[in-house]
Design a protein around this motif. Structure first.
Motif, short mmCIF file in Angstrom:
data_model
loop_
_atom_site.label_atom_id
_atom_site.label_comp_id
_atom_site.label_asym_id
_atom_site.label_seq_id
_atom_site.Cartn_x
_atom_site.Cartn_y
_atom_site.Cartn_z
N ASN A 167 108.88 33.67 -17.48
CA ASN A 167 109.86 34.40 -16.68
C ASN A 167 109.31 35.78 -16.30
OD1 ASN A 167 111.99 35.85 -15.74
ND2 ASN A 167 113.38 35.35 -17.44
N GLY A 169 110.72 38.23 -15.48
CA GLY A 169 111.55 39.28 -16.06
C GLY A 169 110.92 39.90 -17.30
N PHE A 170 110.24 39.11 -18.12
CA PHE A 170 109.61 39.65 -19.33
C PHE A 170 108.51 40.63 -18.96
CE2 PHE A 170 110.83 35.33 -21.10
CZ PHE A 170 112.00 35.81 -21.65
N ASN A 172 108.34 42.38 -16.17
CA ASN A 172 108.99 43.59 -15.66
C ASN A 172 109.55 44.44 -16.80
OD1 ASN A 172 108.41 42.99 -13.05
ND2 ASN A 172 110.42 42.16 -12.57
N ALA A 173 110.17 43.77 -17.78
CA ALA A 173 110.74 44.50 -18.90
C ALA A 173 109.65 45.27 -19.64
CB ALA A 173 111.46 43.55 -19.85
N SER A 174 108.52 44.62 -19.83
CA SER A 174 107.42 45.27 -20.53
C SER A 174 106.93 46.50 -19.77
CB SER A 174 106.28 44.26 -20.70
OG SER A 174 105.12 44.91 -21.13
N ARG A 175 106.79 46.37 -18.46
CA ARG A 175 106.36 47.50 -17.65
C ARG A 175 107.41 48.61 -17.68
NH1 ARG A 175 103.67 48.16 -12.69
NH2 ARG A 175 105.10 46.89 -11.44
N ALA A 179 104.63 49.82 -20.72
CA ALA A 179 103.35 49.17 -20.99
C ALA A 179 102.49 49.10 -19.74
CB ALA A 179 103.60 47.76 -21.54
N GLN A 183 98.31 46.03 -21.61
CA GLN A 183 99.20 45.91 -22.77
C GLN A 183 100.23 44.81 -22.54
OE1 GLN A 183 100.22 50.08 -22.48
NE2 GLN A 183 99.42 50.47 -24.52
N THR A 184 100.76 44.75 -21.33
CA THR A 184 101.71 43.69 -21.01
C THR A 184 101.05 42.33 -21.18
OG1 THR A 184 102.82 45.10 -19.43
CG2 THR A 184 103.18 42.74 -19.20
N LYS A 187 100.45 41.71 -25.07
CA LYS A 187 101.63 41.68 -25.93
C LYS A 187 102.71 40.73 -25.45
CE LYS A 187 101.36 46.27 -27.95
NZ LYS A 187 102.16 46.24 -29.18
N VAL A 188 102.72 40.42 -24.18
CA VAL A 188 103.80 39.57 -23.67
C VAL A 188 103.27 38.29 -23.01
CG1 VAL A 188 105.71 39.44 -22.03
CG2 VAL A 188 105.36 41.51 -23.37
N PRO A 191 100.95 35.91 -25.54
CA PRO A 191 101.73 35.21 -26.57
C PRO A 191 102.71 34.18 -26.00
CG PRO A 191 101.84 37.58 -26.93
CD PRO A 191 101.12 37.38 -25.65
N LEU A 192 103.28 34.49 -24.86
CA LEU A 192 104.29 33.58 -24.31
C LEU A 192 103.66 32.39 -23.58
CD1 LEU A 192 107.12 35.98 -23.10
CD2 LEU A 192 107.10 34.48 -25.09
N ARG A 266 108.77 29.12 -37.73
CA ARG A 266 108.87 30.56 -37.94
C ARG A 266 109.28 30.83 -39.38
NH1 ARG A 266 109.96 34.12 -33.87
NH2 ARG A 266 108.85 33.58 -31.99
N PHE B 54 110.00 49.14 -9.28
CA PHE B 54 109.56 47.79 -8.99
C PHE B 54 109.64 47.47 -7.50
CE2 PHE B 54 110.67 47.44 -13.50
CZ PHE B 54 109.47 46.96 -13.96
N PHE B 83 118.18 44.88 -18.03
CA PHE B 83 118.15 43.92 -16.93
C PHE B 83 119.34 42.98 -16.98
CE2 PHE B 83 113.84 45.37 -17.43
CZ PHE B 83 113.44 45.56 -16.11
#
Ligand SMILES: Nc1ncnc2c1ncn2[C@@H]1O[C@H](COP(=O)(O)OP(=O)(O)OP(=O)(O)O)[C@@H](O)[C@H]1O
Ligand SMILES: [Mg+2]
Lengths: 272, 362
Positions: A167, A169-170, A172-175, A179, A183-184, A187-188, A191-192, A266, B54, B83
């Motif tokens: 997504n 969105g992840f 964008n959220a990181s930025r 980040a 780094q994005t 870290k995002v 892993p995803l 987990r 953005f 968001f």
């Protein structure tokens, strides 16, 4: 009641397939591995495997080659899949990447013999540049190069799918949280999309352990892997027992890889 | 006294031929609760994206504390965003999600822990640090998203319809919590919603958007009492809108009768629209009523009856009345001069403000 029986009916073809083409052959291989060349029951094959350094060395050799091939493939495939995701006509490019898998392995191997040979494409190009002909064919380099070339589509595909599913969105959220791109990524994004990497590693590492045609045609039998050994035992020395023993080793290696790259539970219990 | 921390000046955005933002001018001051209110597709998210970095605006300036930031990338802007879909990282637990921005800043471990815990406490999620995101309810996820943003102590927090995924009850609760949190932290909130009730309840100031333009900005009371045009009157609250003529200052004609009103500053005999809020209309007898209507349907809404009625010219009237009426009854409607709100057609917000200033100053 009725529902259950229809449900069962759906499993019949699958069960038959599994039994006939997966479980039965594996059991046969295990069974076969307990007989010596004269057809007597023995544990000697396993003893030979572990005691003669040759087989252990061969196994290590296979693992090292498979590892190099997988690492190289991954190194090329992840950036390729990532760029592909942001490309305009990505479906078309993806098709072009998948296309070579439709061509028979042997044909591709022969094509590379042509390209790498003394009077092949690369050497005539080097000749034009004034560099004398070099030996490419039957080297470690050519073996790893061709094997990686063949495996790349199988690595790109699962990674590409994982990146497509990610997504935006992840990212964008990181930025938004400050980040930088790198780094994005670590870290995002990485892993995803790890599930795709793991699937790709499984799809490449296990077949790479037992490549045998390429070892002969491109590697010139200088590279001897478990795959080559099995082929030798079944088709040349006719020692089916020993061949099966190595087969069992390969199957165990496969389970080990699946376990190492599989989804792990987990830590921490679920509340409520 | 309060200082402007974010300003949009003549901001436009177009995608090919479609204009998405038209000459947006917005000023955001320190410590207030702002709301962007408008129907779907009106450009609310686009404005947030122009602020959090953005989006490249086509023309115009985005200023943070007076400095132009158009070319500063999103990760370097001192705003944070909650968001619309929260975008919580699924591979991290609650603690790690909230700690994300602090880890990026390479804060000391001890500080990170203290600040994360205090942010979680602020959104009332103490003890949830080790939960996985998938193990949280929608309201809890929303609060983690807020904690993840406020832990960085941004000057402005942007919230893109954060309550739209919640059920009505939780939504109400979260409205109170948001408002309370904003006042406690003193952080400026820029909140996006398409729910006018939510906007009225929460905001210090509202920007009403439509078709990529800010139609009107002001306090909830201003916007409710003095809507600038048909769109705003219709979108904010419920209203009866009829067309009429301004006879002279403080005298308007509609439904074939002349009424005293509280508006002025129009040209004589100018065509206008008149807004009457349903709660300002009272039922009375026909001879005492200013407008005569026939009751069509009536719904009991708990603390009032919502009555739909029609006048002689088949105009629909919506009335909120504490007393019930009977279907089919003919009744009179009465209202006070100050309940009548007159709107000019196509008046700009500038002219509207200037006109109000002029006659209210008298
Ligand atoms: N990349 C794009 N290309 C073309 N048009 C776009 C693009 N992004 C947004 N738009 C258009 O811009 C307009 C405003 O979009 P925006 O997302 O700001 O609306 P919104 O007010 O947030 O709506 P909602 O309440 O549905 O979230 C819409 O009409 C949308 O179709
Ligand atoms: Mg939106």
């Amino acid at each position: 009641m009725k529902k259950n029986t229809t449900n069962l009916a759906f499993y019949v073809p699958y069960g038959l397939w599994l039994g006939l083409f997966v479980i039965a052959p594996v059991l046969l291989i295990i069974y076969q591995s307990f007989f010596d060349i004269a057809g007597h029951f023995t544990l000697g094959n396993y003893a030979t495997y572990f005691e003669s350094g040759t087989y252990i060395l061969m196994t290590l050799n296979s693992v090292v080659y498979a590892f190099i091939i997988t690492a190289l493939t991954l190194l090329i495939s992840y950036p390729a899949a990532y760029l592909l995701h942001y490309t305009k006509h990505k479906q078309l490019w993806l098709l072009l990447i998948i296309l070579p898998t439709w061509i028979n392995l042997l044909l591709k191997a022969y094509a590379f013999i042509g390209i790498f040979s003394q009077d092949g494409g690369i050497n005539s190009f080097l000749g034009m540049m004034g560099i004398g002909p070099k030996q490419f064919l039957f080297t470690d380099f050519s073996f790893i190069f061709v094997a990686s070339y063949i495996e790349i589509p199988f690595m790109i595909l699962p990674i590409f799918n994982a990146i497509e599913e990610l997504n935006e969105g992840f990212v964008n959220a990181s930025r938004d949280l400050g980040a930088k791109s790198w780094q994005t990524f670590t870290k995002v994004i990485l892993p995803l999309t790890m599930s795709g990497v793991k699937a790709g590693v499984q799809a490449v590492f296990i077949p790479s352990l037992s490549l045998f045609m390429l070892t002969r045609l491109i590697g010139g039998n200088r590279v001897i892997t478990l795959g080559t050994a099995i082929e030798e035992h079944f088709l040349v020395t006719m020692n089916w027992g020993m061949g099966s023993t190595i087969g069992v080793v390969l199957i165990l290696a496969m389970f080990l890889i699946m376990f190492l790259t599989g989804e792990r539970k987990r830590k921490g219990g679920r509340a409520s | 006294m309060s200082q402007t921390i974010i300003e949009l000046k003549h901001v436009n955005k177009t995608y090919g031929d479609t204009v998405v933002l038209k000459d947006i001018n917005i000023e955001i001051e320190q410590g207030k609760f702002y709301t962007l209110l408008g129907p779907s597709g009106s450009g609310k998210t686009t404005i947030l994206r122009a602020i959090n970095g953005f989006l490249d605006v086509t023309s115009g300036d985005v200023l943070f504390s007076g400095k132009r930031v158009n070319d500063i990338p999103a990760n370097e802007r001192k705003v944070n965003t909650v968001f619309q879909d929260y975008a919580l990282f699924p591979h991290m637990n609650v603690f790690e999600n909230v700690a994300y921005g602090l880890r990026i800043q390479k804060q000391a471990k001890k500080d990170i822990k203290a600040r994360v815990l205090s942010a979680l406490k602020m959104v009332r999620l103490e003890g949830y640090e080790d939960r996985e995101i998938a193990e949280l309810s929608g309201g809890q996820q929303q609060r983690v998203a807020i904690a993840r943003a406020i832990v960085l102590e941004p000057a402005v927090l942007l919230l893109d319809e954060p309550l739209s995924a919640l059920d009505a009850k939780l939504r109400k609760d979260m409205q109170y919590e948001l408002r309370e949190l904003q006042q406690r932290l003193g952080i400026t909130f820029l909140f996006v919603t398409h729910d006018q009730e939510e906007a009225l309840a929460l905001s210090d100031e509202i920007f009403v958007m439509n078709d990529g333009e800010v139609q009107q900005s002001g306090t909830p009371v201003d916007i409710y009492d003095e809507p600038i045009n048909h769109f705003v009157a219709d979108f904010i609250g419920e209203s009866n809108i009829v067309s009429g003529y301004m006879i002279e200052d403080y005298l308007v004609e509609f439904n074939g009768k002349q009424f005293e009103c509280a508006d002025a500053g129009m040209r004589p005999h100018e065509q206008v629209e008149v807004v009457l809020r349903p709660e300002d209309l009272d039922l009375t007898s026909v001879d005492q009523g200013k407008v005569t209507v026939t009751v069509d349907t009536q719904l009991f809404r708990g603390d009032y009856y919502e009555i739909v009625a029609y006048d002689g010219a088949k105009n629909e009237w919506l009335i909120h009345s504490t007393n019930p009426a009977k279907d089919g009854d003919t009744v009179g409607l009465t209202f006070d001069p100050e309940d009548i709100h007159v709107m000019r057609l196509n008046e700009s917000e500038e002219d509207f403000d200037a006109r109000l200033e002029r006659y209210e100053g008298e």
